[in-house]
Scaffold this active site. Structure first.
Site, PDB file in Angstrom:
ATOM      1  CG  HIS A  45      95.494  68.729 116.498  1.00  0.00           C
ATOM      2  ND1 HIS A  45      94.651  67.664 116.622  1.00  0.00           N
ATOM      3  CD2 HIS A  45      95.760  68.861 115.186  1.00  0.00           C
ATOM      4  CE1 HIS A  45      94.411  67.170 115.421  1.00  0.00           C
ATOM      5  NE2 HIS A  45      95.065  67.879 114.529  1.00  0.00           N
ATOM      6  CG  ASP A  52      98.318  73.313 109.161  1.00  0.00           C
ATOM      7  OD1 ASP A  52      98.758  72.830 108.119  1.00  0.00           O
ATOM      8  OD2 ASP A  52      97.156  73.161 109.558  1.00  0.00           O
ATOM      9  CG  HIS A  71      90.229  71.062 108.322  1.00  0.00           C
ATOM     10  ND1 HIS A  71      91.283  70.308 108.772  1.00  0.00           N
ATOM     11  CD2 HIS A  71      89.413  70.184 107.669  1.00  0.00           C
ATOM     12  CE1 HIS A  71      91.113  69.052 108.405  1.00  0.00           C
ATOM     13  NE2 HIS A  71      89.984  68.947 107.734  1.00  0.00           N
TER      14      HIS A  71
HETATM   15  N1  ACO Z   1      96.148  80.015 120.408  1.00  0.00           N
HETATM   16  C1  ACO Z   1      95.783  80.451 121.625  1.00  0.00           C
HETATM   17  N2  ACO Z   1      94.983  79.778 122.454  1.00  0.00           N
HETATM   18  C2  ACO Z   1      94.515  78.597 122.016  1.00  0.00           C
HETATM   19  C3  ACO Z   1      94.863  78.065 120.766  1.00  0.00           C
HETATM   20  C4  ACO Z   1      95.710  78.824 119.948  1.00  0.00           C
HETATM   21  N3  ACO Z   1      96.085  78.373 118.742  1.00  0.00           N
HETATM   22  N4  ACO Z   1      94.259  76.876 120.597  1.00  0.00           N
HETATM   23  C5  ACO Z   1      93.550  76.660 121.717  1.00  0.00           C
HETATM   24  N5  ACO Z   1      93.723  77.693 122.586  1.00  0.00           N
HETATM   25  C6  ACO Z   1      93.200  77.805 123.951  1.00  0.00           C
HETATM   26  C7  ACO Z   1      91.718  78.139 123.951  1.00  0.00           C
HETATM   27  O1  ACO Z   1      91.504  79.540 123.998  1.00  0.00           O
HETATM   28  C8  ACO Z   1      91.275  77.450 125.208  1.00  0.00           C
HETATM   29  O2  ACO Z   1      91.676  78.229 126.307  1.00  0.00           O
HETATM   30  P1  ACO Z   1      90.673  78.424 127.568  1.00  0.00           P
HETATM   31  O3  ACO Z   1      90.404  77.027 128.074  1.00  0.00           O
HETATM   32  O4  ACO Z   1      91.403  79.304 128.515  1.00  0.00           O
HETATM   33  O5  ACO Z   1      89.435  79.068 126.990  1.00  0.00           O
HETATM   34  C9  ACO Z   1      92.125  76.194 125.269  1.00  0.00           C
HETATM   35  O6  ACO Z   1      93.316  76.522 124.543  1.00  0.00           O
HETATM   36  C10 ACO Z   1      91.452  74.973 124.621  1.00  0.00           C
HETATM   37  O7  ACO Z   1      91.155  75.311 123.274  1.00  0.00           O
HETATM   38  P2  ACO Z   1      89.909  74.815 122.453  1.00  0.00           P
HETATM   39  O8  ACO Z   1      89.465  75.925 121.564  1.00  0.00           O
HETATM   40  O9  ACO Z   1      88.907  74.177 123.363  1.00  0.00           O
HETATM   41  O10 ACO Z   1      90.555  73.666 121.600  1.00  0.00           O
HETATM   42  P3  ACO Z   1      89.885  73.001 120.352  1.00  0.00           P
HETATM   43  O11 ACO Z   1      90.240  71.564 120.437  1.00  0.00           O
HETATM   44  O12 ACO Z   1      88.451  73.338 120.211  1.00  0.00           O
HETATM   45  O13 ACO Z   1      90.628  73.724 119.144  1.00  0.00           O
HETATM   46  C11 ACO Z   1      91.998  74.136 117.290  1.00  0.00           C
HETATM   47  C12 ACO Z   1      91.560  73.107 118.333  1.00  0.00           C
HETATM   48  C13 ACO Z   1      90.778  74.644 116.501  1.00  0.00           C
HETATM   49  C14 ACO Z   1      92.960  73.473 116.310  1.00  0.00           C
HETATM   50  C15 ACO Z   1      92.667  75.325 118.029  1.00  0.00           C
HETATM   51  O14 ACO Z   1      93.757  74.861 118.788  1.00  0.00           O
HETATM   52  C16 ACO Z   1      93.107  76.430 117.062  1.00  0.00           C
HETATM   53  O15 ACO Z   1      92.303  77.282 116.688  1.00  0.00           O
HETATM   54  N6  ACO Z   1      94.403  76.416 116.655  1.00  0.00           N
HETATM   55  C17 ACO Z   1      94.886  77.385 115.695  1.00  0.00           C
HETATM   56  C18 ACO Z   1      94.474  76.985 114.311  1.00  0.00           C
HETATM   57  C19 ACO Z   1      95.283  75.826 113.793  1.00  0.00           C
HETATM   58  O16 ACO Z   1      96.511  75.804 113.907  1.00  0.00           O
HETATM   59  N7  ACO Z   1      94.593  74.889 113.151  1.00  0.00           N
HETATM   60  C20 ACO Z   1      95.243  73.728 112.532  1.00  0.00           C
HETATM   61  C21 ACO Z   1      94.836  72.476 113.192  1.00  0.00           C
HETATM   62  S1  ACO Z   1      95.680  71.134 112.462  1.00  0.00           S
HETATM   63  C22 ACO Z   1      94.780  70.777 111.051  1.00  0.00           C
HETATM   64  O17 ACO Z   1      93.633  71.084 110.881  1.00  0.00           O
HETATM   65  C23 ACO Z   1      95.510  70.076 110.029  1.00  0.00           C
END
Ligand code: ACO
Length: 446
Positions: A324, A381, A285
């Site tokens: 996101h 971010d 987050h």
């Molecule tokens: N890098 C690589 N792959 C990713 C990323 C990432 N940052 N984010 C999602 N994916 C992939 C997942 O592996 C998944 O792939 P698959 O379907 O082949 O398994 C697909 O994209 C969907 O991802 P989910 O995990 O289902 O997406 P979710 O909505 O649960 O996650 C999150 C959102 C937690 C923000 C995620 O994108 C992440 O971890 N990002 C990096 C951390 C980040 O930048 N957080 C800040 C968010 S903004 C905030 O809080 C202010």
């Protein structure tokens, strides 16, 4: 299902009045058919409870572990259309607020629901400016932390501790108490944040300066050394103000959901906001921008980007600052922040090689099917850490910098929750997967 209108498939949530009608559900376990009302593009989970296989069956539950498809409240504060990359506060687009407003005005807008006239804004600004001091005992308690205490841990505990300094805040029905808690929390958050920062450096805490703007005062509490009065660089003051507007609210995210859930127990607002601070502490987050800088450090040079991206595709790495839960398009906040990175680097004279890596990384990821197929775009971010780093703000402080502006959003959501006649104490259900009715085993027989 009948529908008057459809809505974007990946909007931040259901849009009130978009879809009305009903759902006809046949329970194939029993052959029974049920009519479930659809209002505002949603069905009520409780309507499924009537679906039972036998008289003594508890009824059907919905299962949604991370609330990915569950609206937990009705809210008129922030609208997000993740598919289109739209963010609006009380109906005003984030781009216009960042161009024309200030953080304190946006805080007013979030809390009160409408833009203030000049008198209202002056009164609000005066009230916040004159509540920035914290009780000396709060300051003393901060001095008790270890020299290397994480500033977010210090913030978390001192925000919670404020509850003991304002015991009247537990009278949630008292409008004045509610208003004063809102003013105090928005006013004191920068003071607590700056004290935590100075503590880590072993520097004396700097008291608030009422002659400065909200962000200007923060810069003063942060950087002031021997000068009689600190004069903030207006470019940095503005950049910080814009960053804070961008972080002011983001509807039902993890920390806001925490504030609402904890607040639903009718605890005082200081304790509810402390829960928000705790949620924001987590790397998925508020901690993501710190992780972005760590990632850029590890990549080291632009030449290493292809290998790094391969590592992401092989699931050995995560591309931090990308993706996101709601935005399946460029996060509109990332676009605005990106514009301010150069401005801050100019004002501070900092040359940061990580910026080049970040820009190249973004370009390559956006050209790569792996990321576009999954709708992974930069989020807020991706660039905010670079701005903070240019401001010489250590990575430990990033989540604290996020908590300052999000306080207005948390409080607006907390007030809305209190005024919602449908509010009840948050209490989810579970699917029990453990053992049952075992006989206790005495210690000597285990
Ligand atoms: N890098 C690589 N792959 C990713 C990323 C990432 N940052 N984010 C999602 N994916 C992939 C997942 O592996 C998944 O792939 P698959 O379907 O082949 O398994 C697909 O994209 C969907 O991802 P989910 O995990 O289902 O997406 P979710 O909505 O649960 O996650 C999150 C959102 C937690 C923000 C995620 O994108 C992440 O971890 N990002 C990096 C951390 C980040 O930048 N957080 C800040 C968010 S903004 C905030 O809080 C202010």
């Amino acid at each position: 299902m009948e529908e008057e209108h459809t809505q974007p498939s990946d909007a931040g949530g259901a849009l009130a009045t978009t879809a009305r009608g009903s759902l006809t559900v046949t329970d194939n376990r029993t052959g029974e058919t049920y009519e479930v009302e659809v209002v505002d593009g949603t069905v009520r989970a409780m309507d499924f409870r009537q679906m039972k296989v036998s008289e003594d069956d508890f009824g059907l539950l919905t299962y949604d572990p991370a609330f990915t498809n569950t609206a937990s409240c009705r809210s008129a504060i922030t609208y997000i259309d993740g598919e289109a990359g739209v963010l609006e506060h009380r109906g005003y687009p984030i781009e216009q607020l960042c161009d024309q407003s200030t953080y304190l005005e946006v805080a007013y807008l979030l809390v009160h629901g409408e833009l203030p006239n000049q008198d209202a804004l002056d009164y609000w600004t005066y009230a916040i400016t004159h509540h920035t001091y914290v009780h000396e005992n709060i300051k003393n308690s901060m001095e008790g932390f270890r020299y290397d205490a994480h500033p977010m841990a210090m913030l978390l505990s001192t925000v919670g501790a404020l509850s003991s300094f304002y015991p009247g805040a537990k009278n949630l029905d008292d409008e004045t108490e509610r208003y004063m808690a809102v003013v105090r929390l928005i006013a004191k958050m920068p003071t607590l944040a700056a004290f935590a920062y100075r503590h880590n450096l072993g520097l004396p805490y700097v008291y608030p300066d009422n002659d400065l703007s909200y962000p200007g005062n923060f810069l003063s509490m942060f950087y002031k050394m021997t000068e009689v009065s600190y004069e903030p660089d207006p470019r940095l003051e503005r950049a910080l103000d814009v960053l804070w507007i961008l972080h002011a609210d983001h509807e039902q995210n993890c920390s806001t959901a925490a504030v609402r859930a904890v607040g639903s127990s009718q605890v005082d607002p200081y304790s509810a906001v402390a829960a928000g601070v705790a949620a924001l502490y987590g790397p998925l987050h508020g901690g993501a921008n710190e992780a972005v800088l760590g990632m850029l450090d590890r990549i080291q040079t632009v030449d290493n980007i292809p290998d790094f991206l391969q590592g992401v595709k092989d699931r050995k790495e995560r591309l931090m600052g990308f993706g996101h839960r709601v935005y399946k398009n460029y996060d509109p906040r990332a676009r605005i922040i990106k514009k301010h990175v150069d401005e801050v680097l100019d004002a501070t004279g900092v040359q940061n090689p990580k910026l080049e890596i970040a820009q190249e990384l973004e370009k390559r990821a956006l050209d790569d099917e792996y990321f576009t197929e999954r709708k992974l775009y930069p989020n807020v971010d991706f660039y905010s850490g670079l701005i903070y780093e240019a401001l010489n703000i250590p990575a430990d402080m990033f989540t604290v910098m996020f908590a300052i502006p999000r306080t207005a959003g948390w409080l607006a959501q907390w007030l809305e929750m209190l005024g919602d006649p449908e509010t009840k104490i948050a209490r989810p259900r579970q699917i029990y997967t453990g053992d049952r009715e075992l006989d206790y085993v005495p210690m000597d027989q285990r």
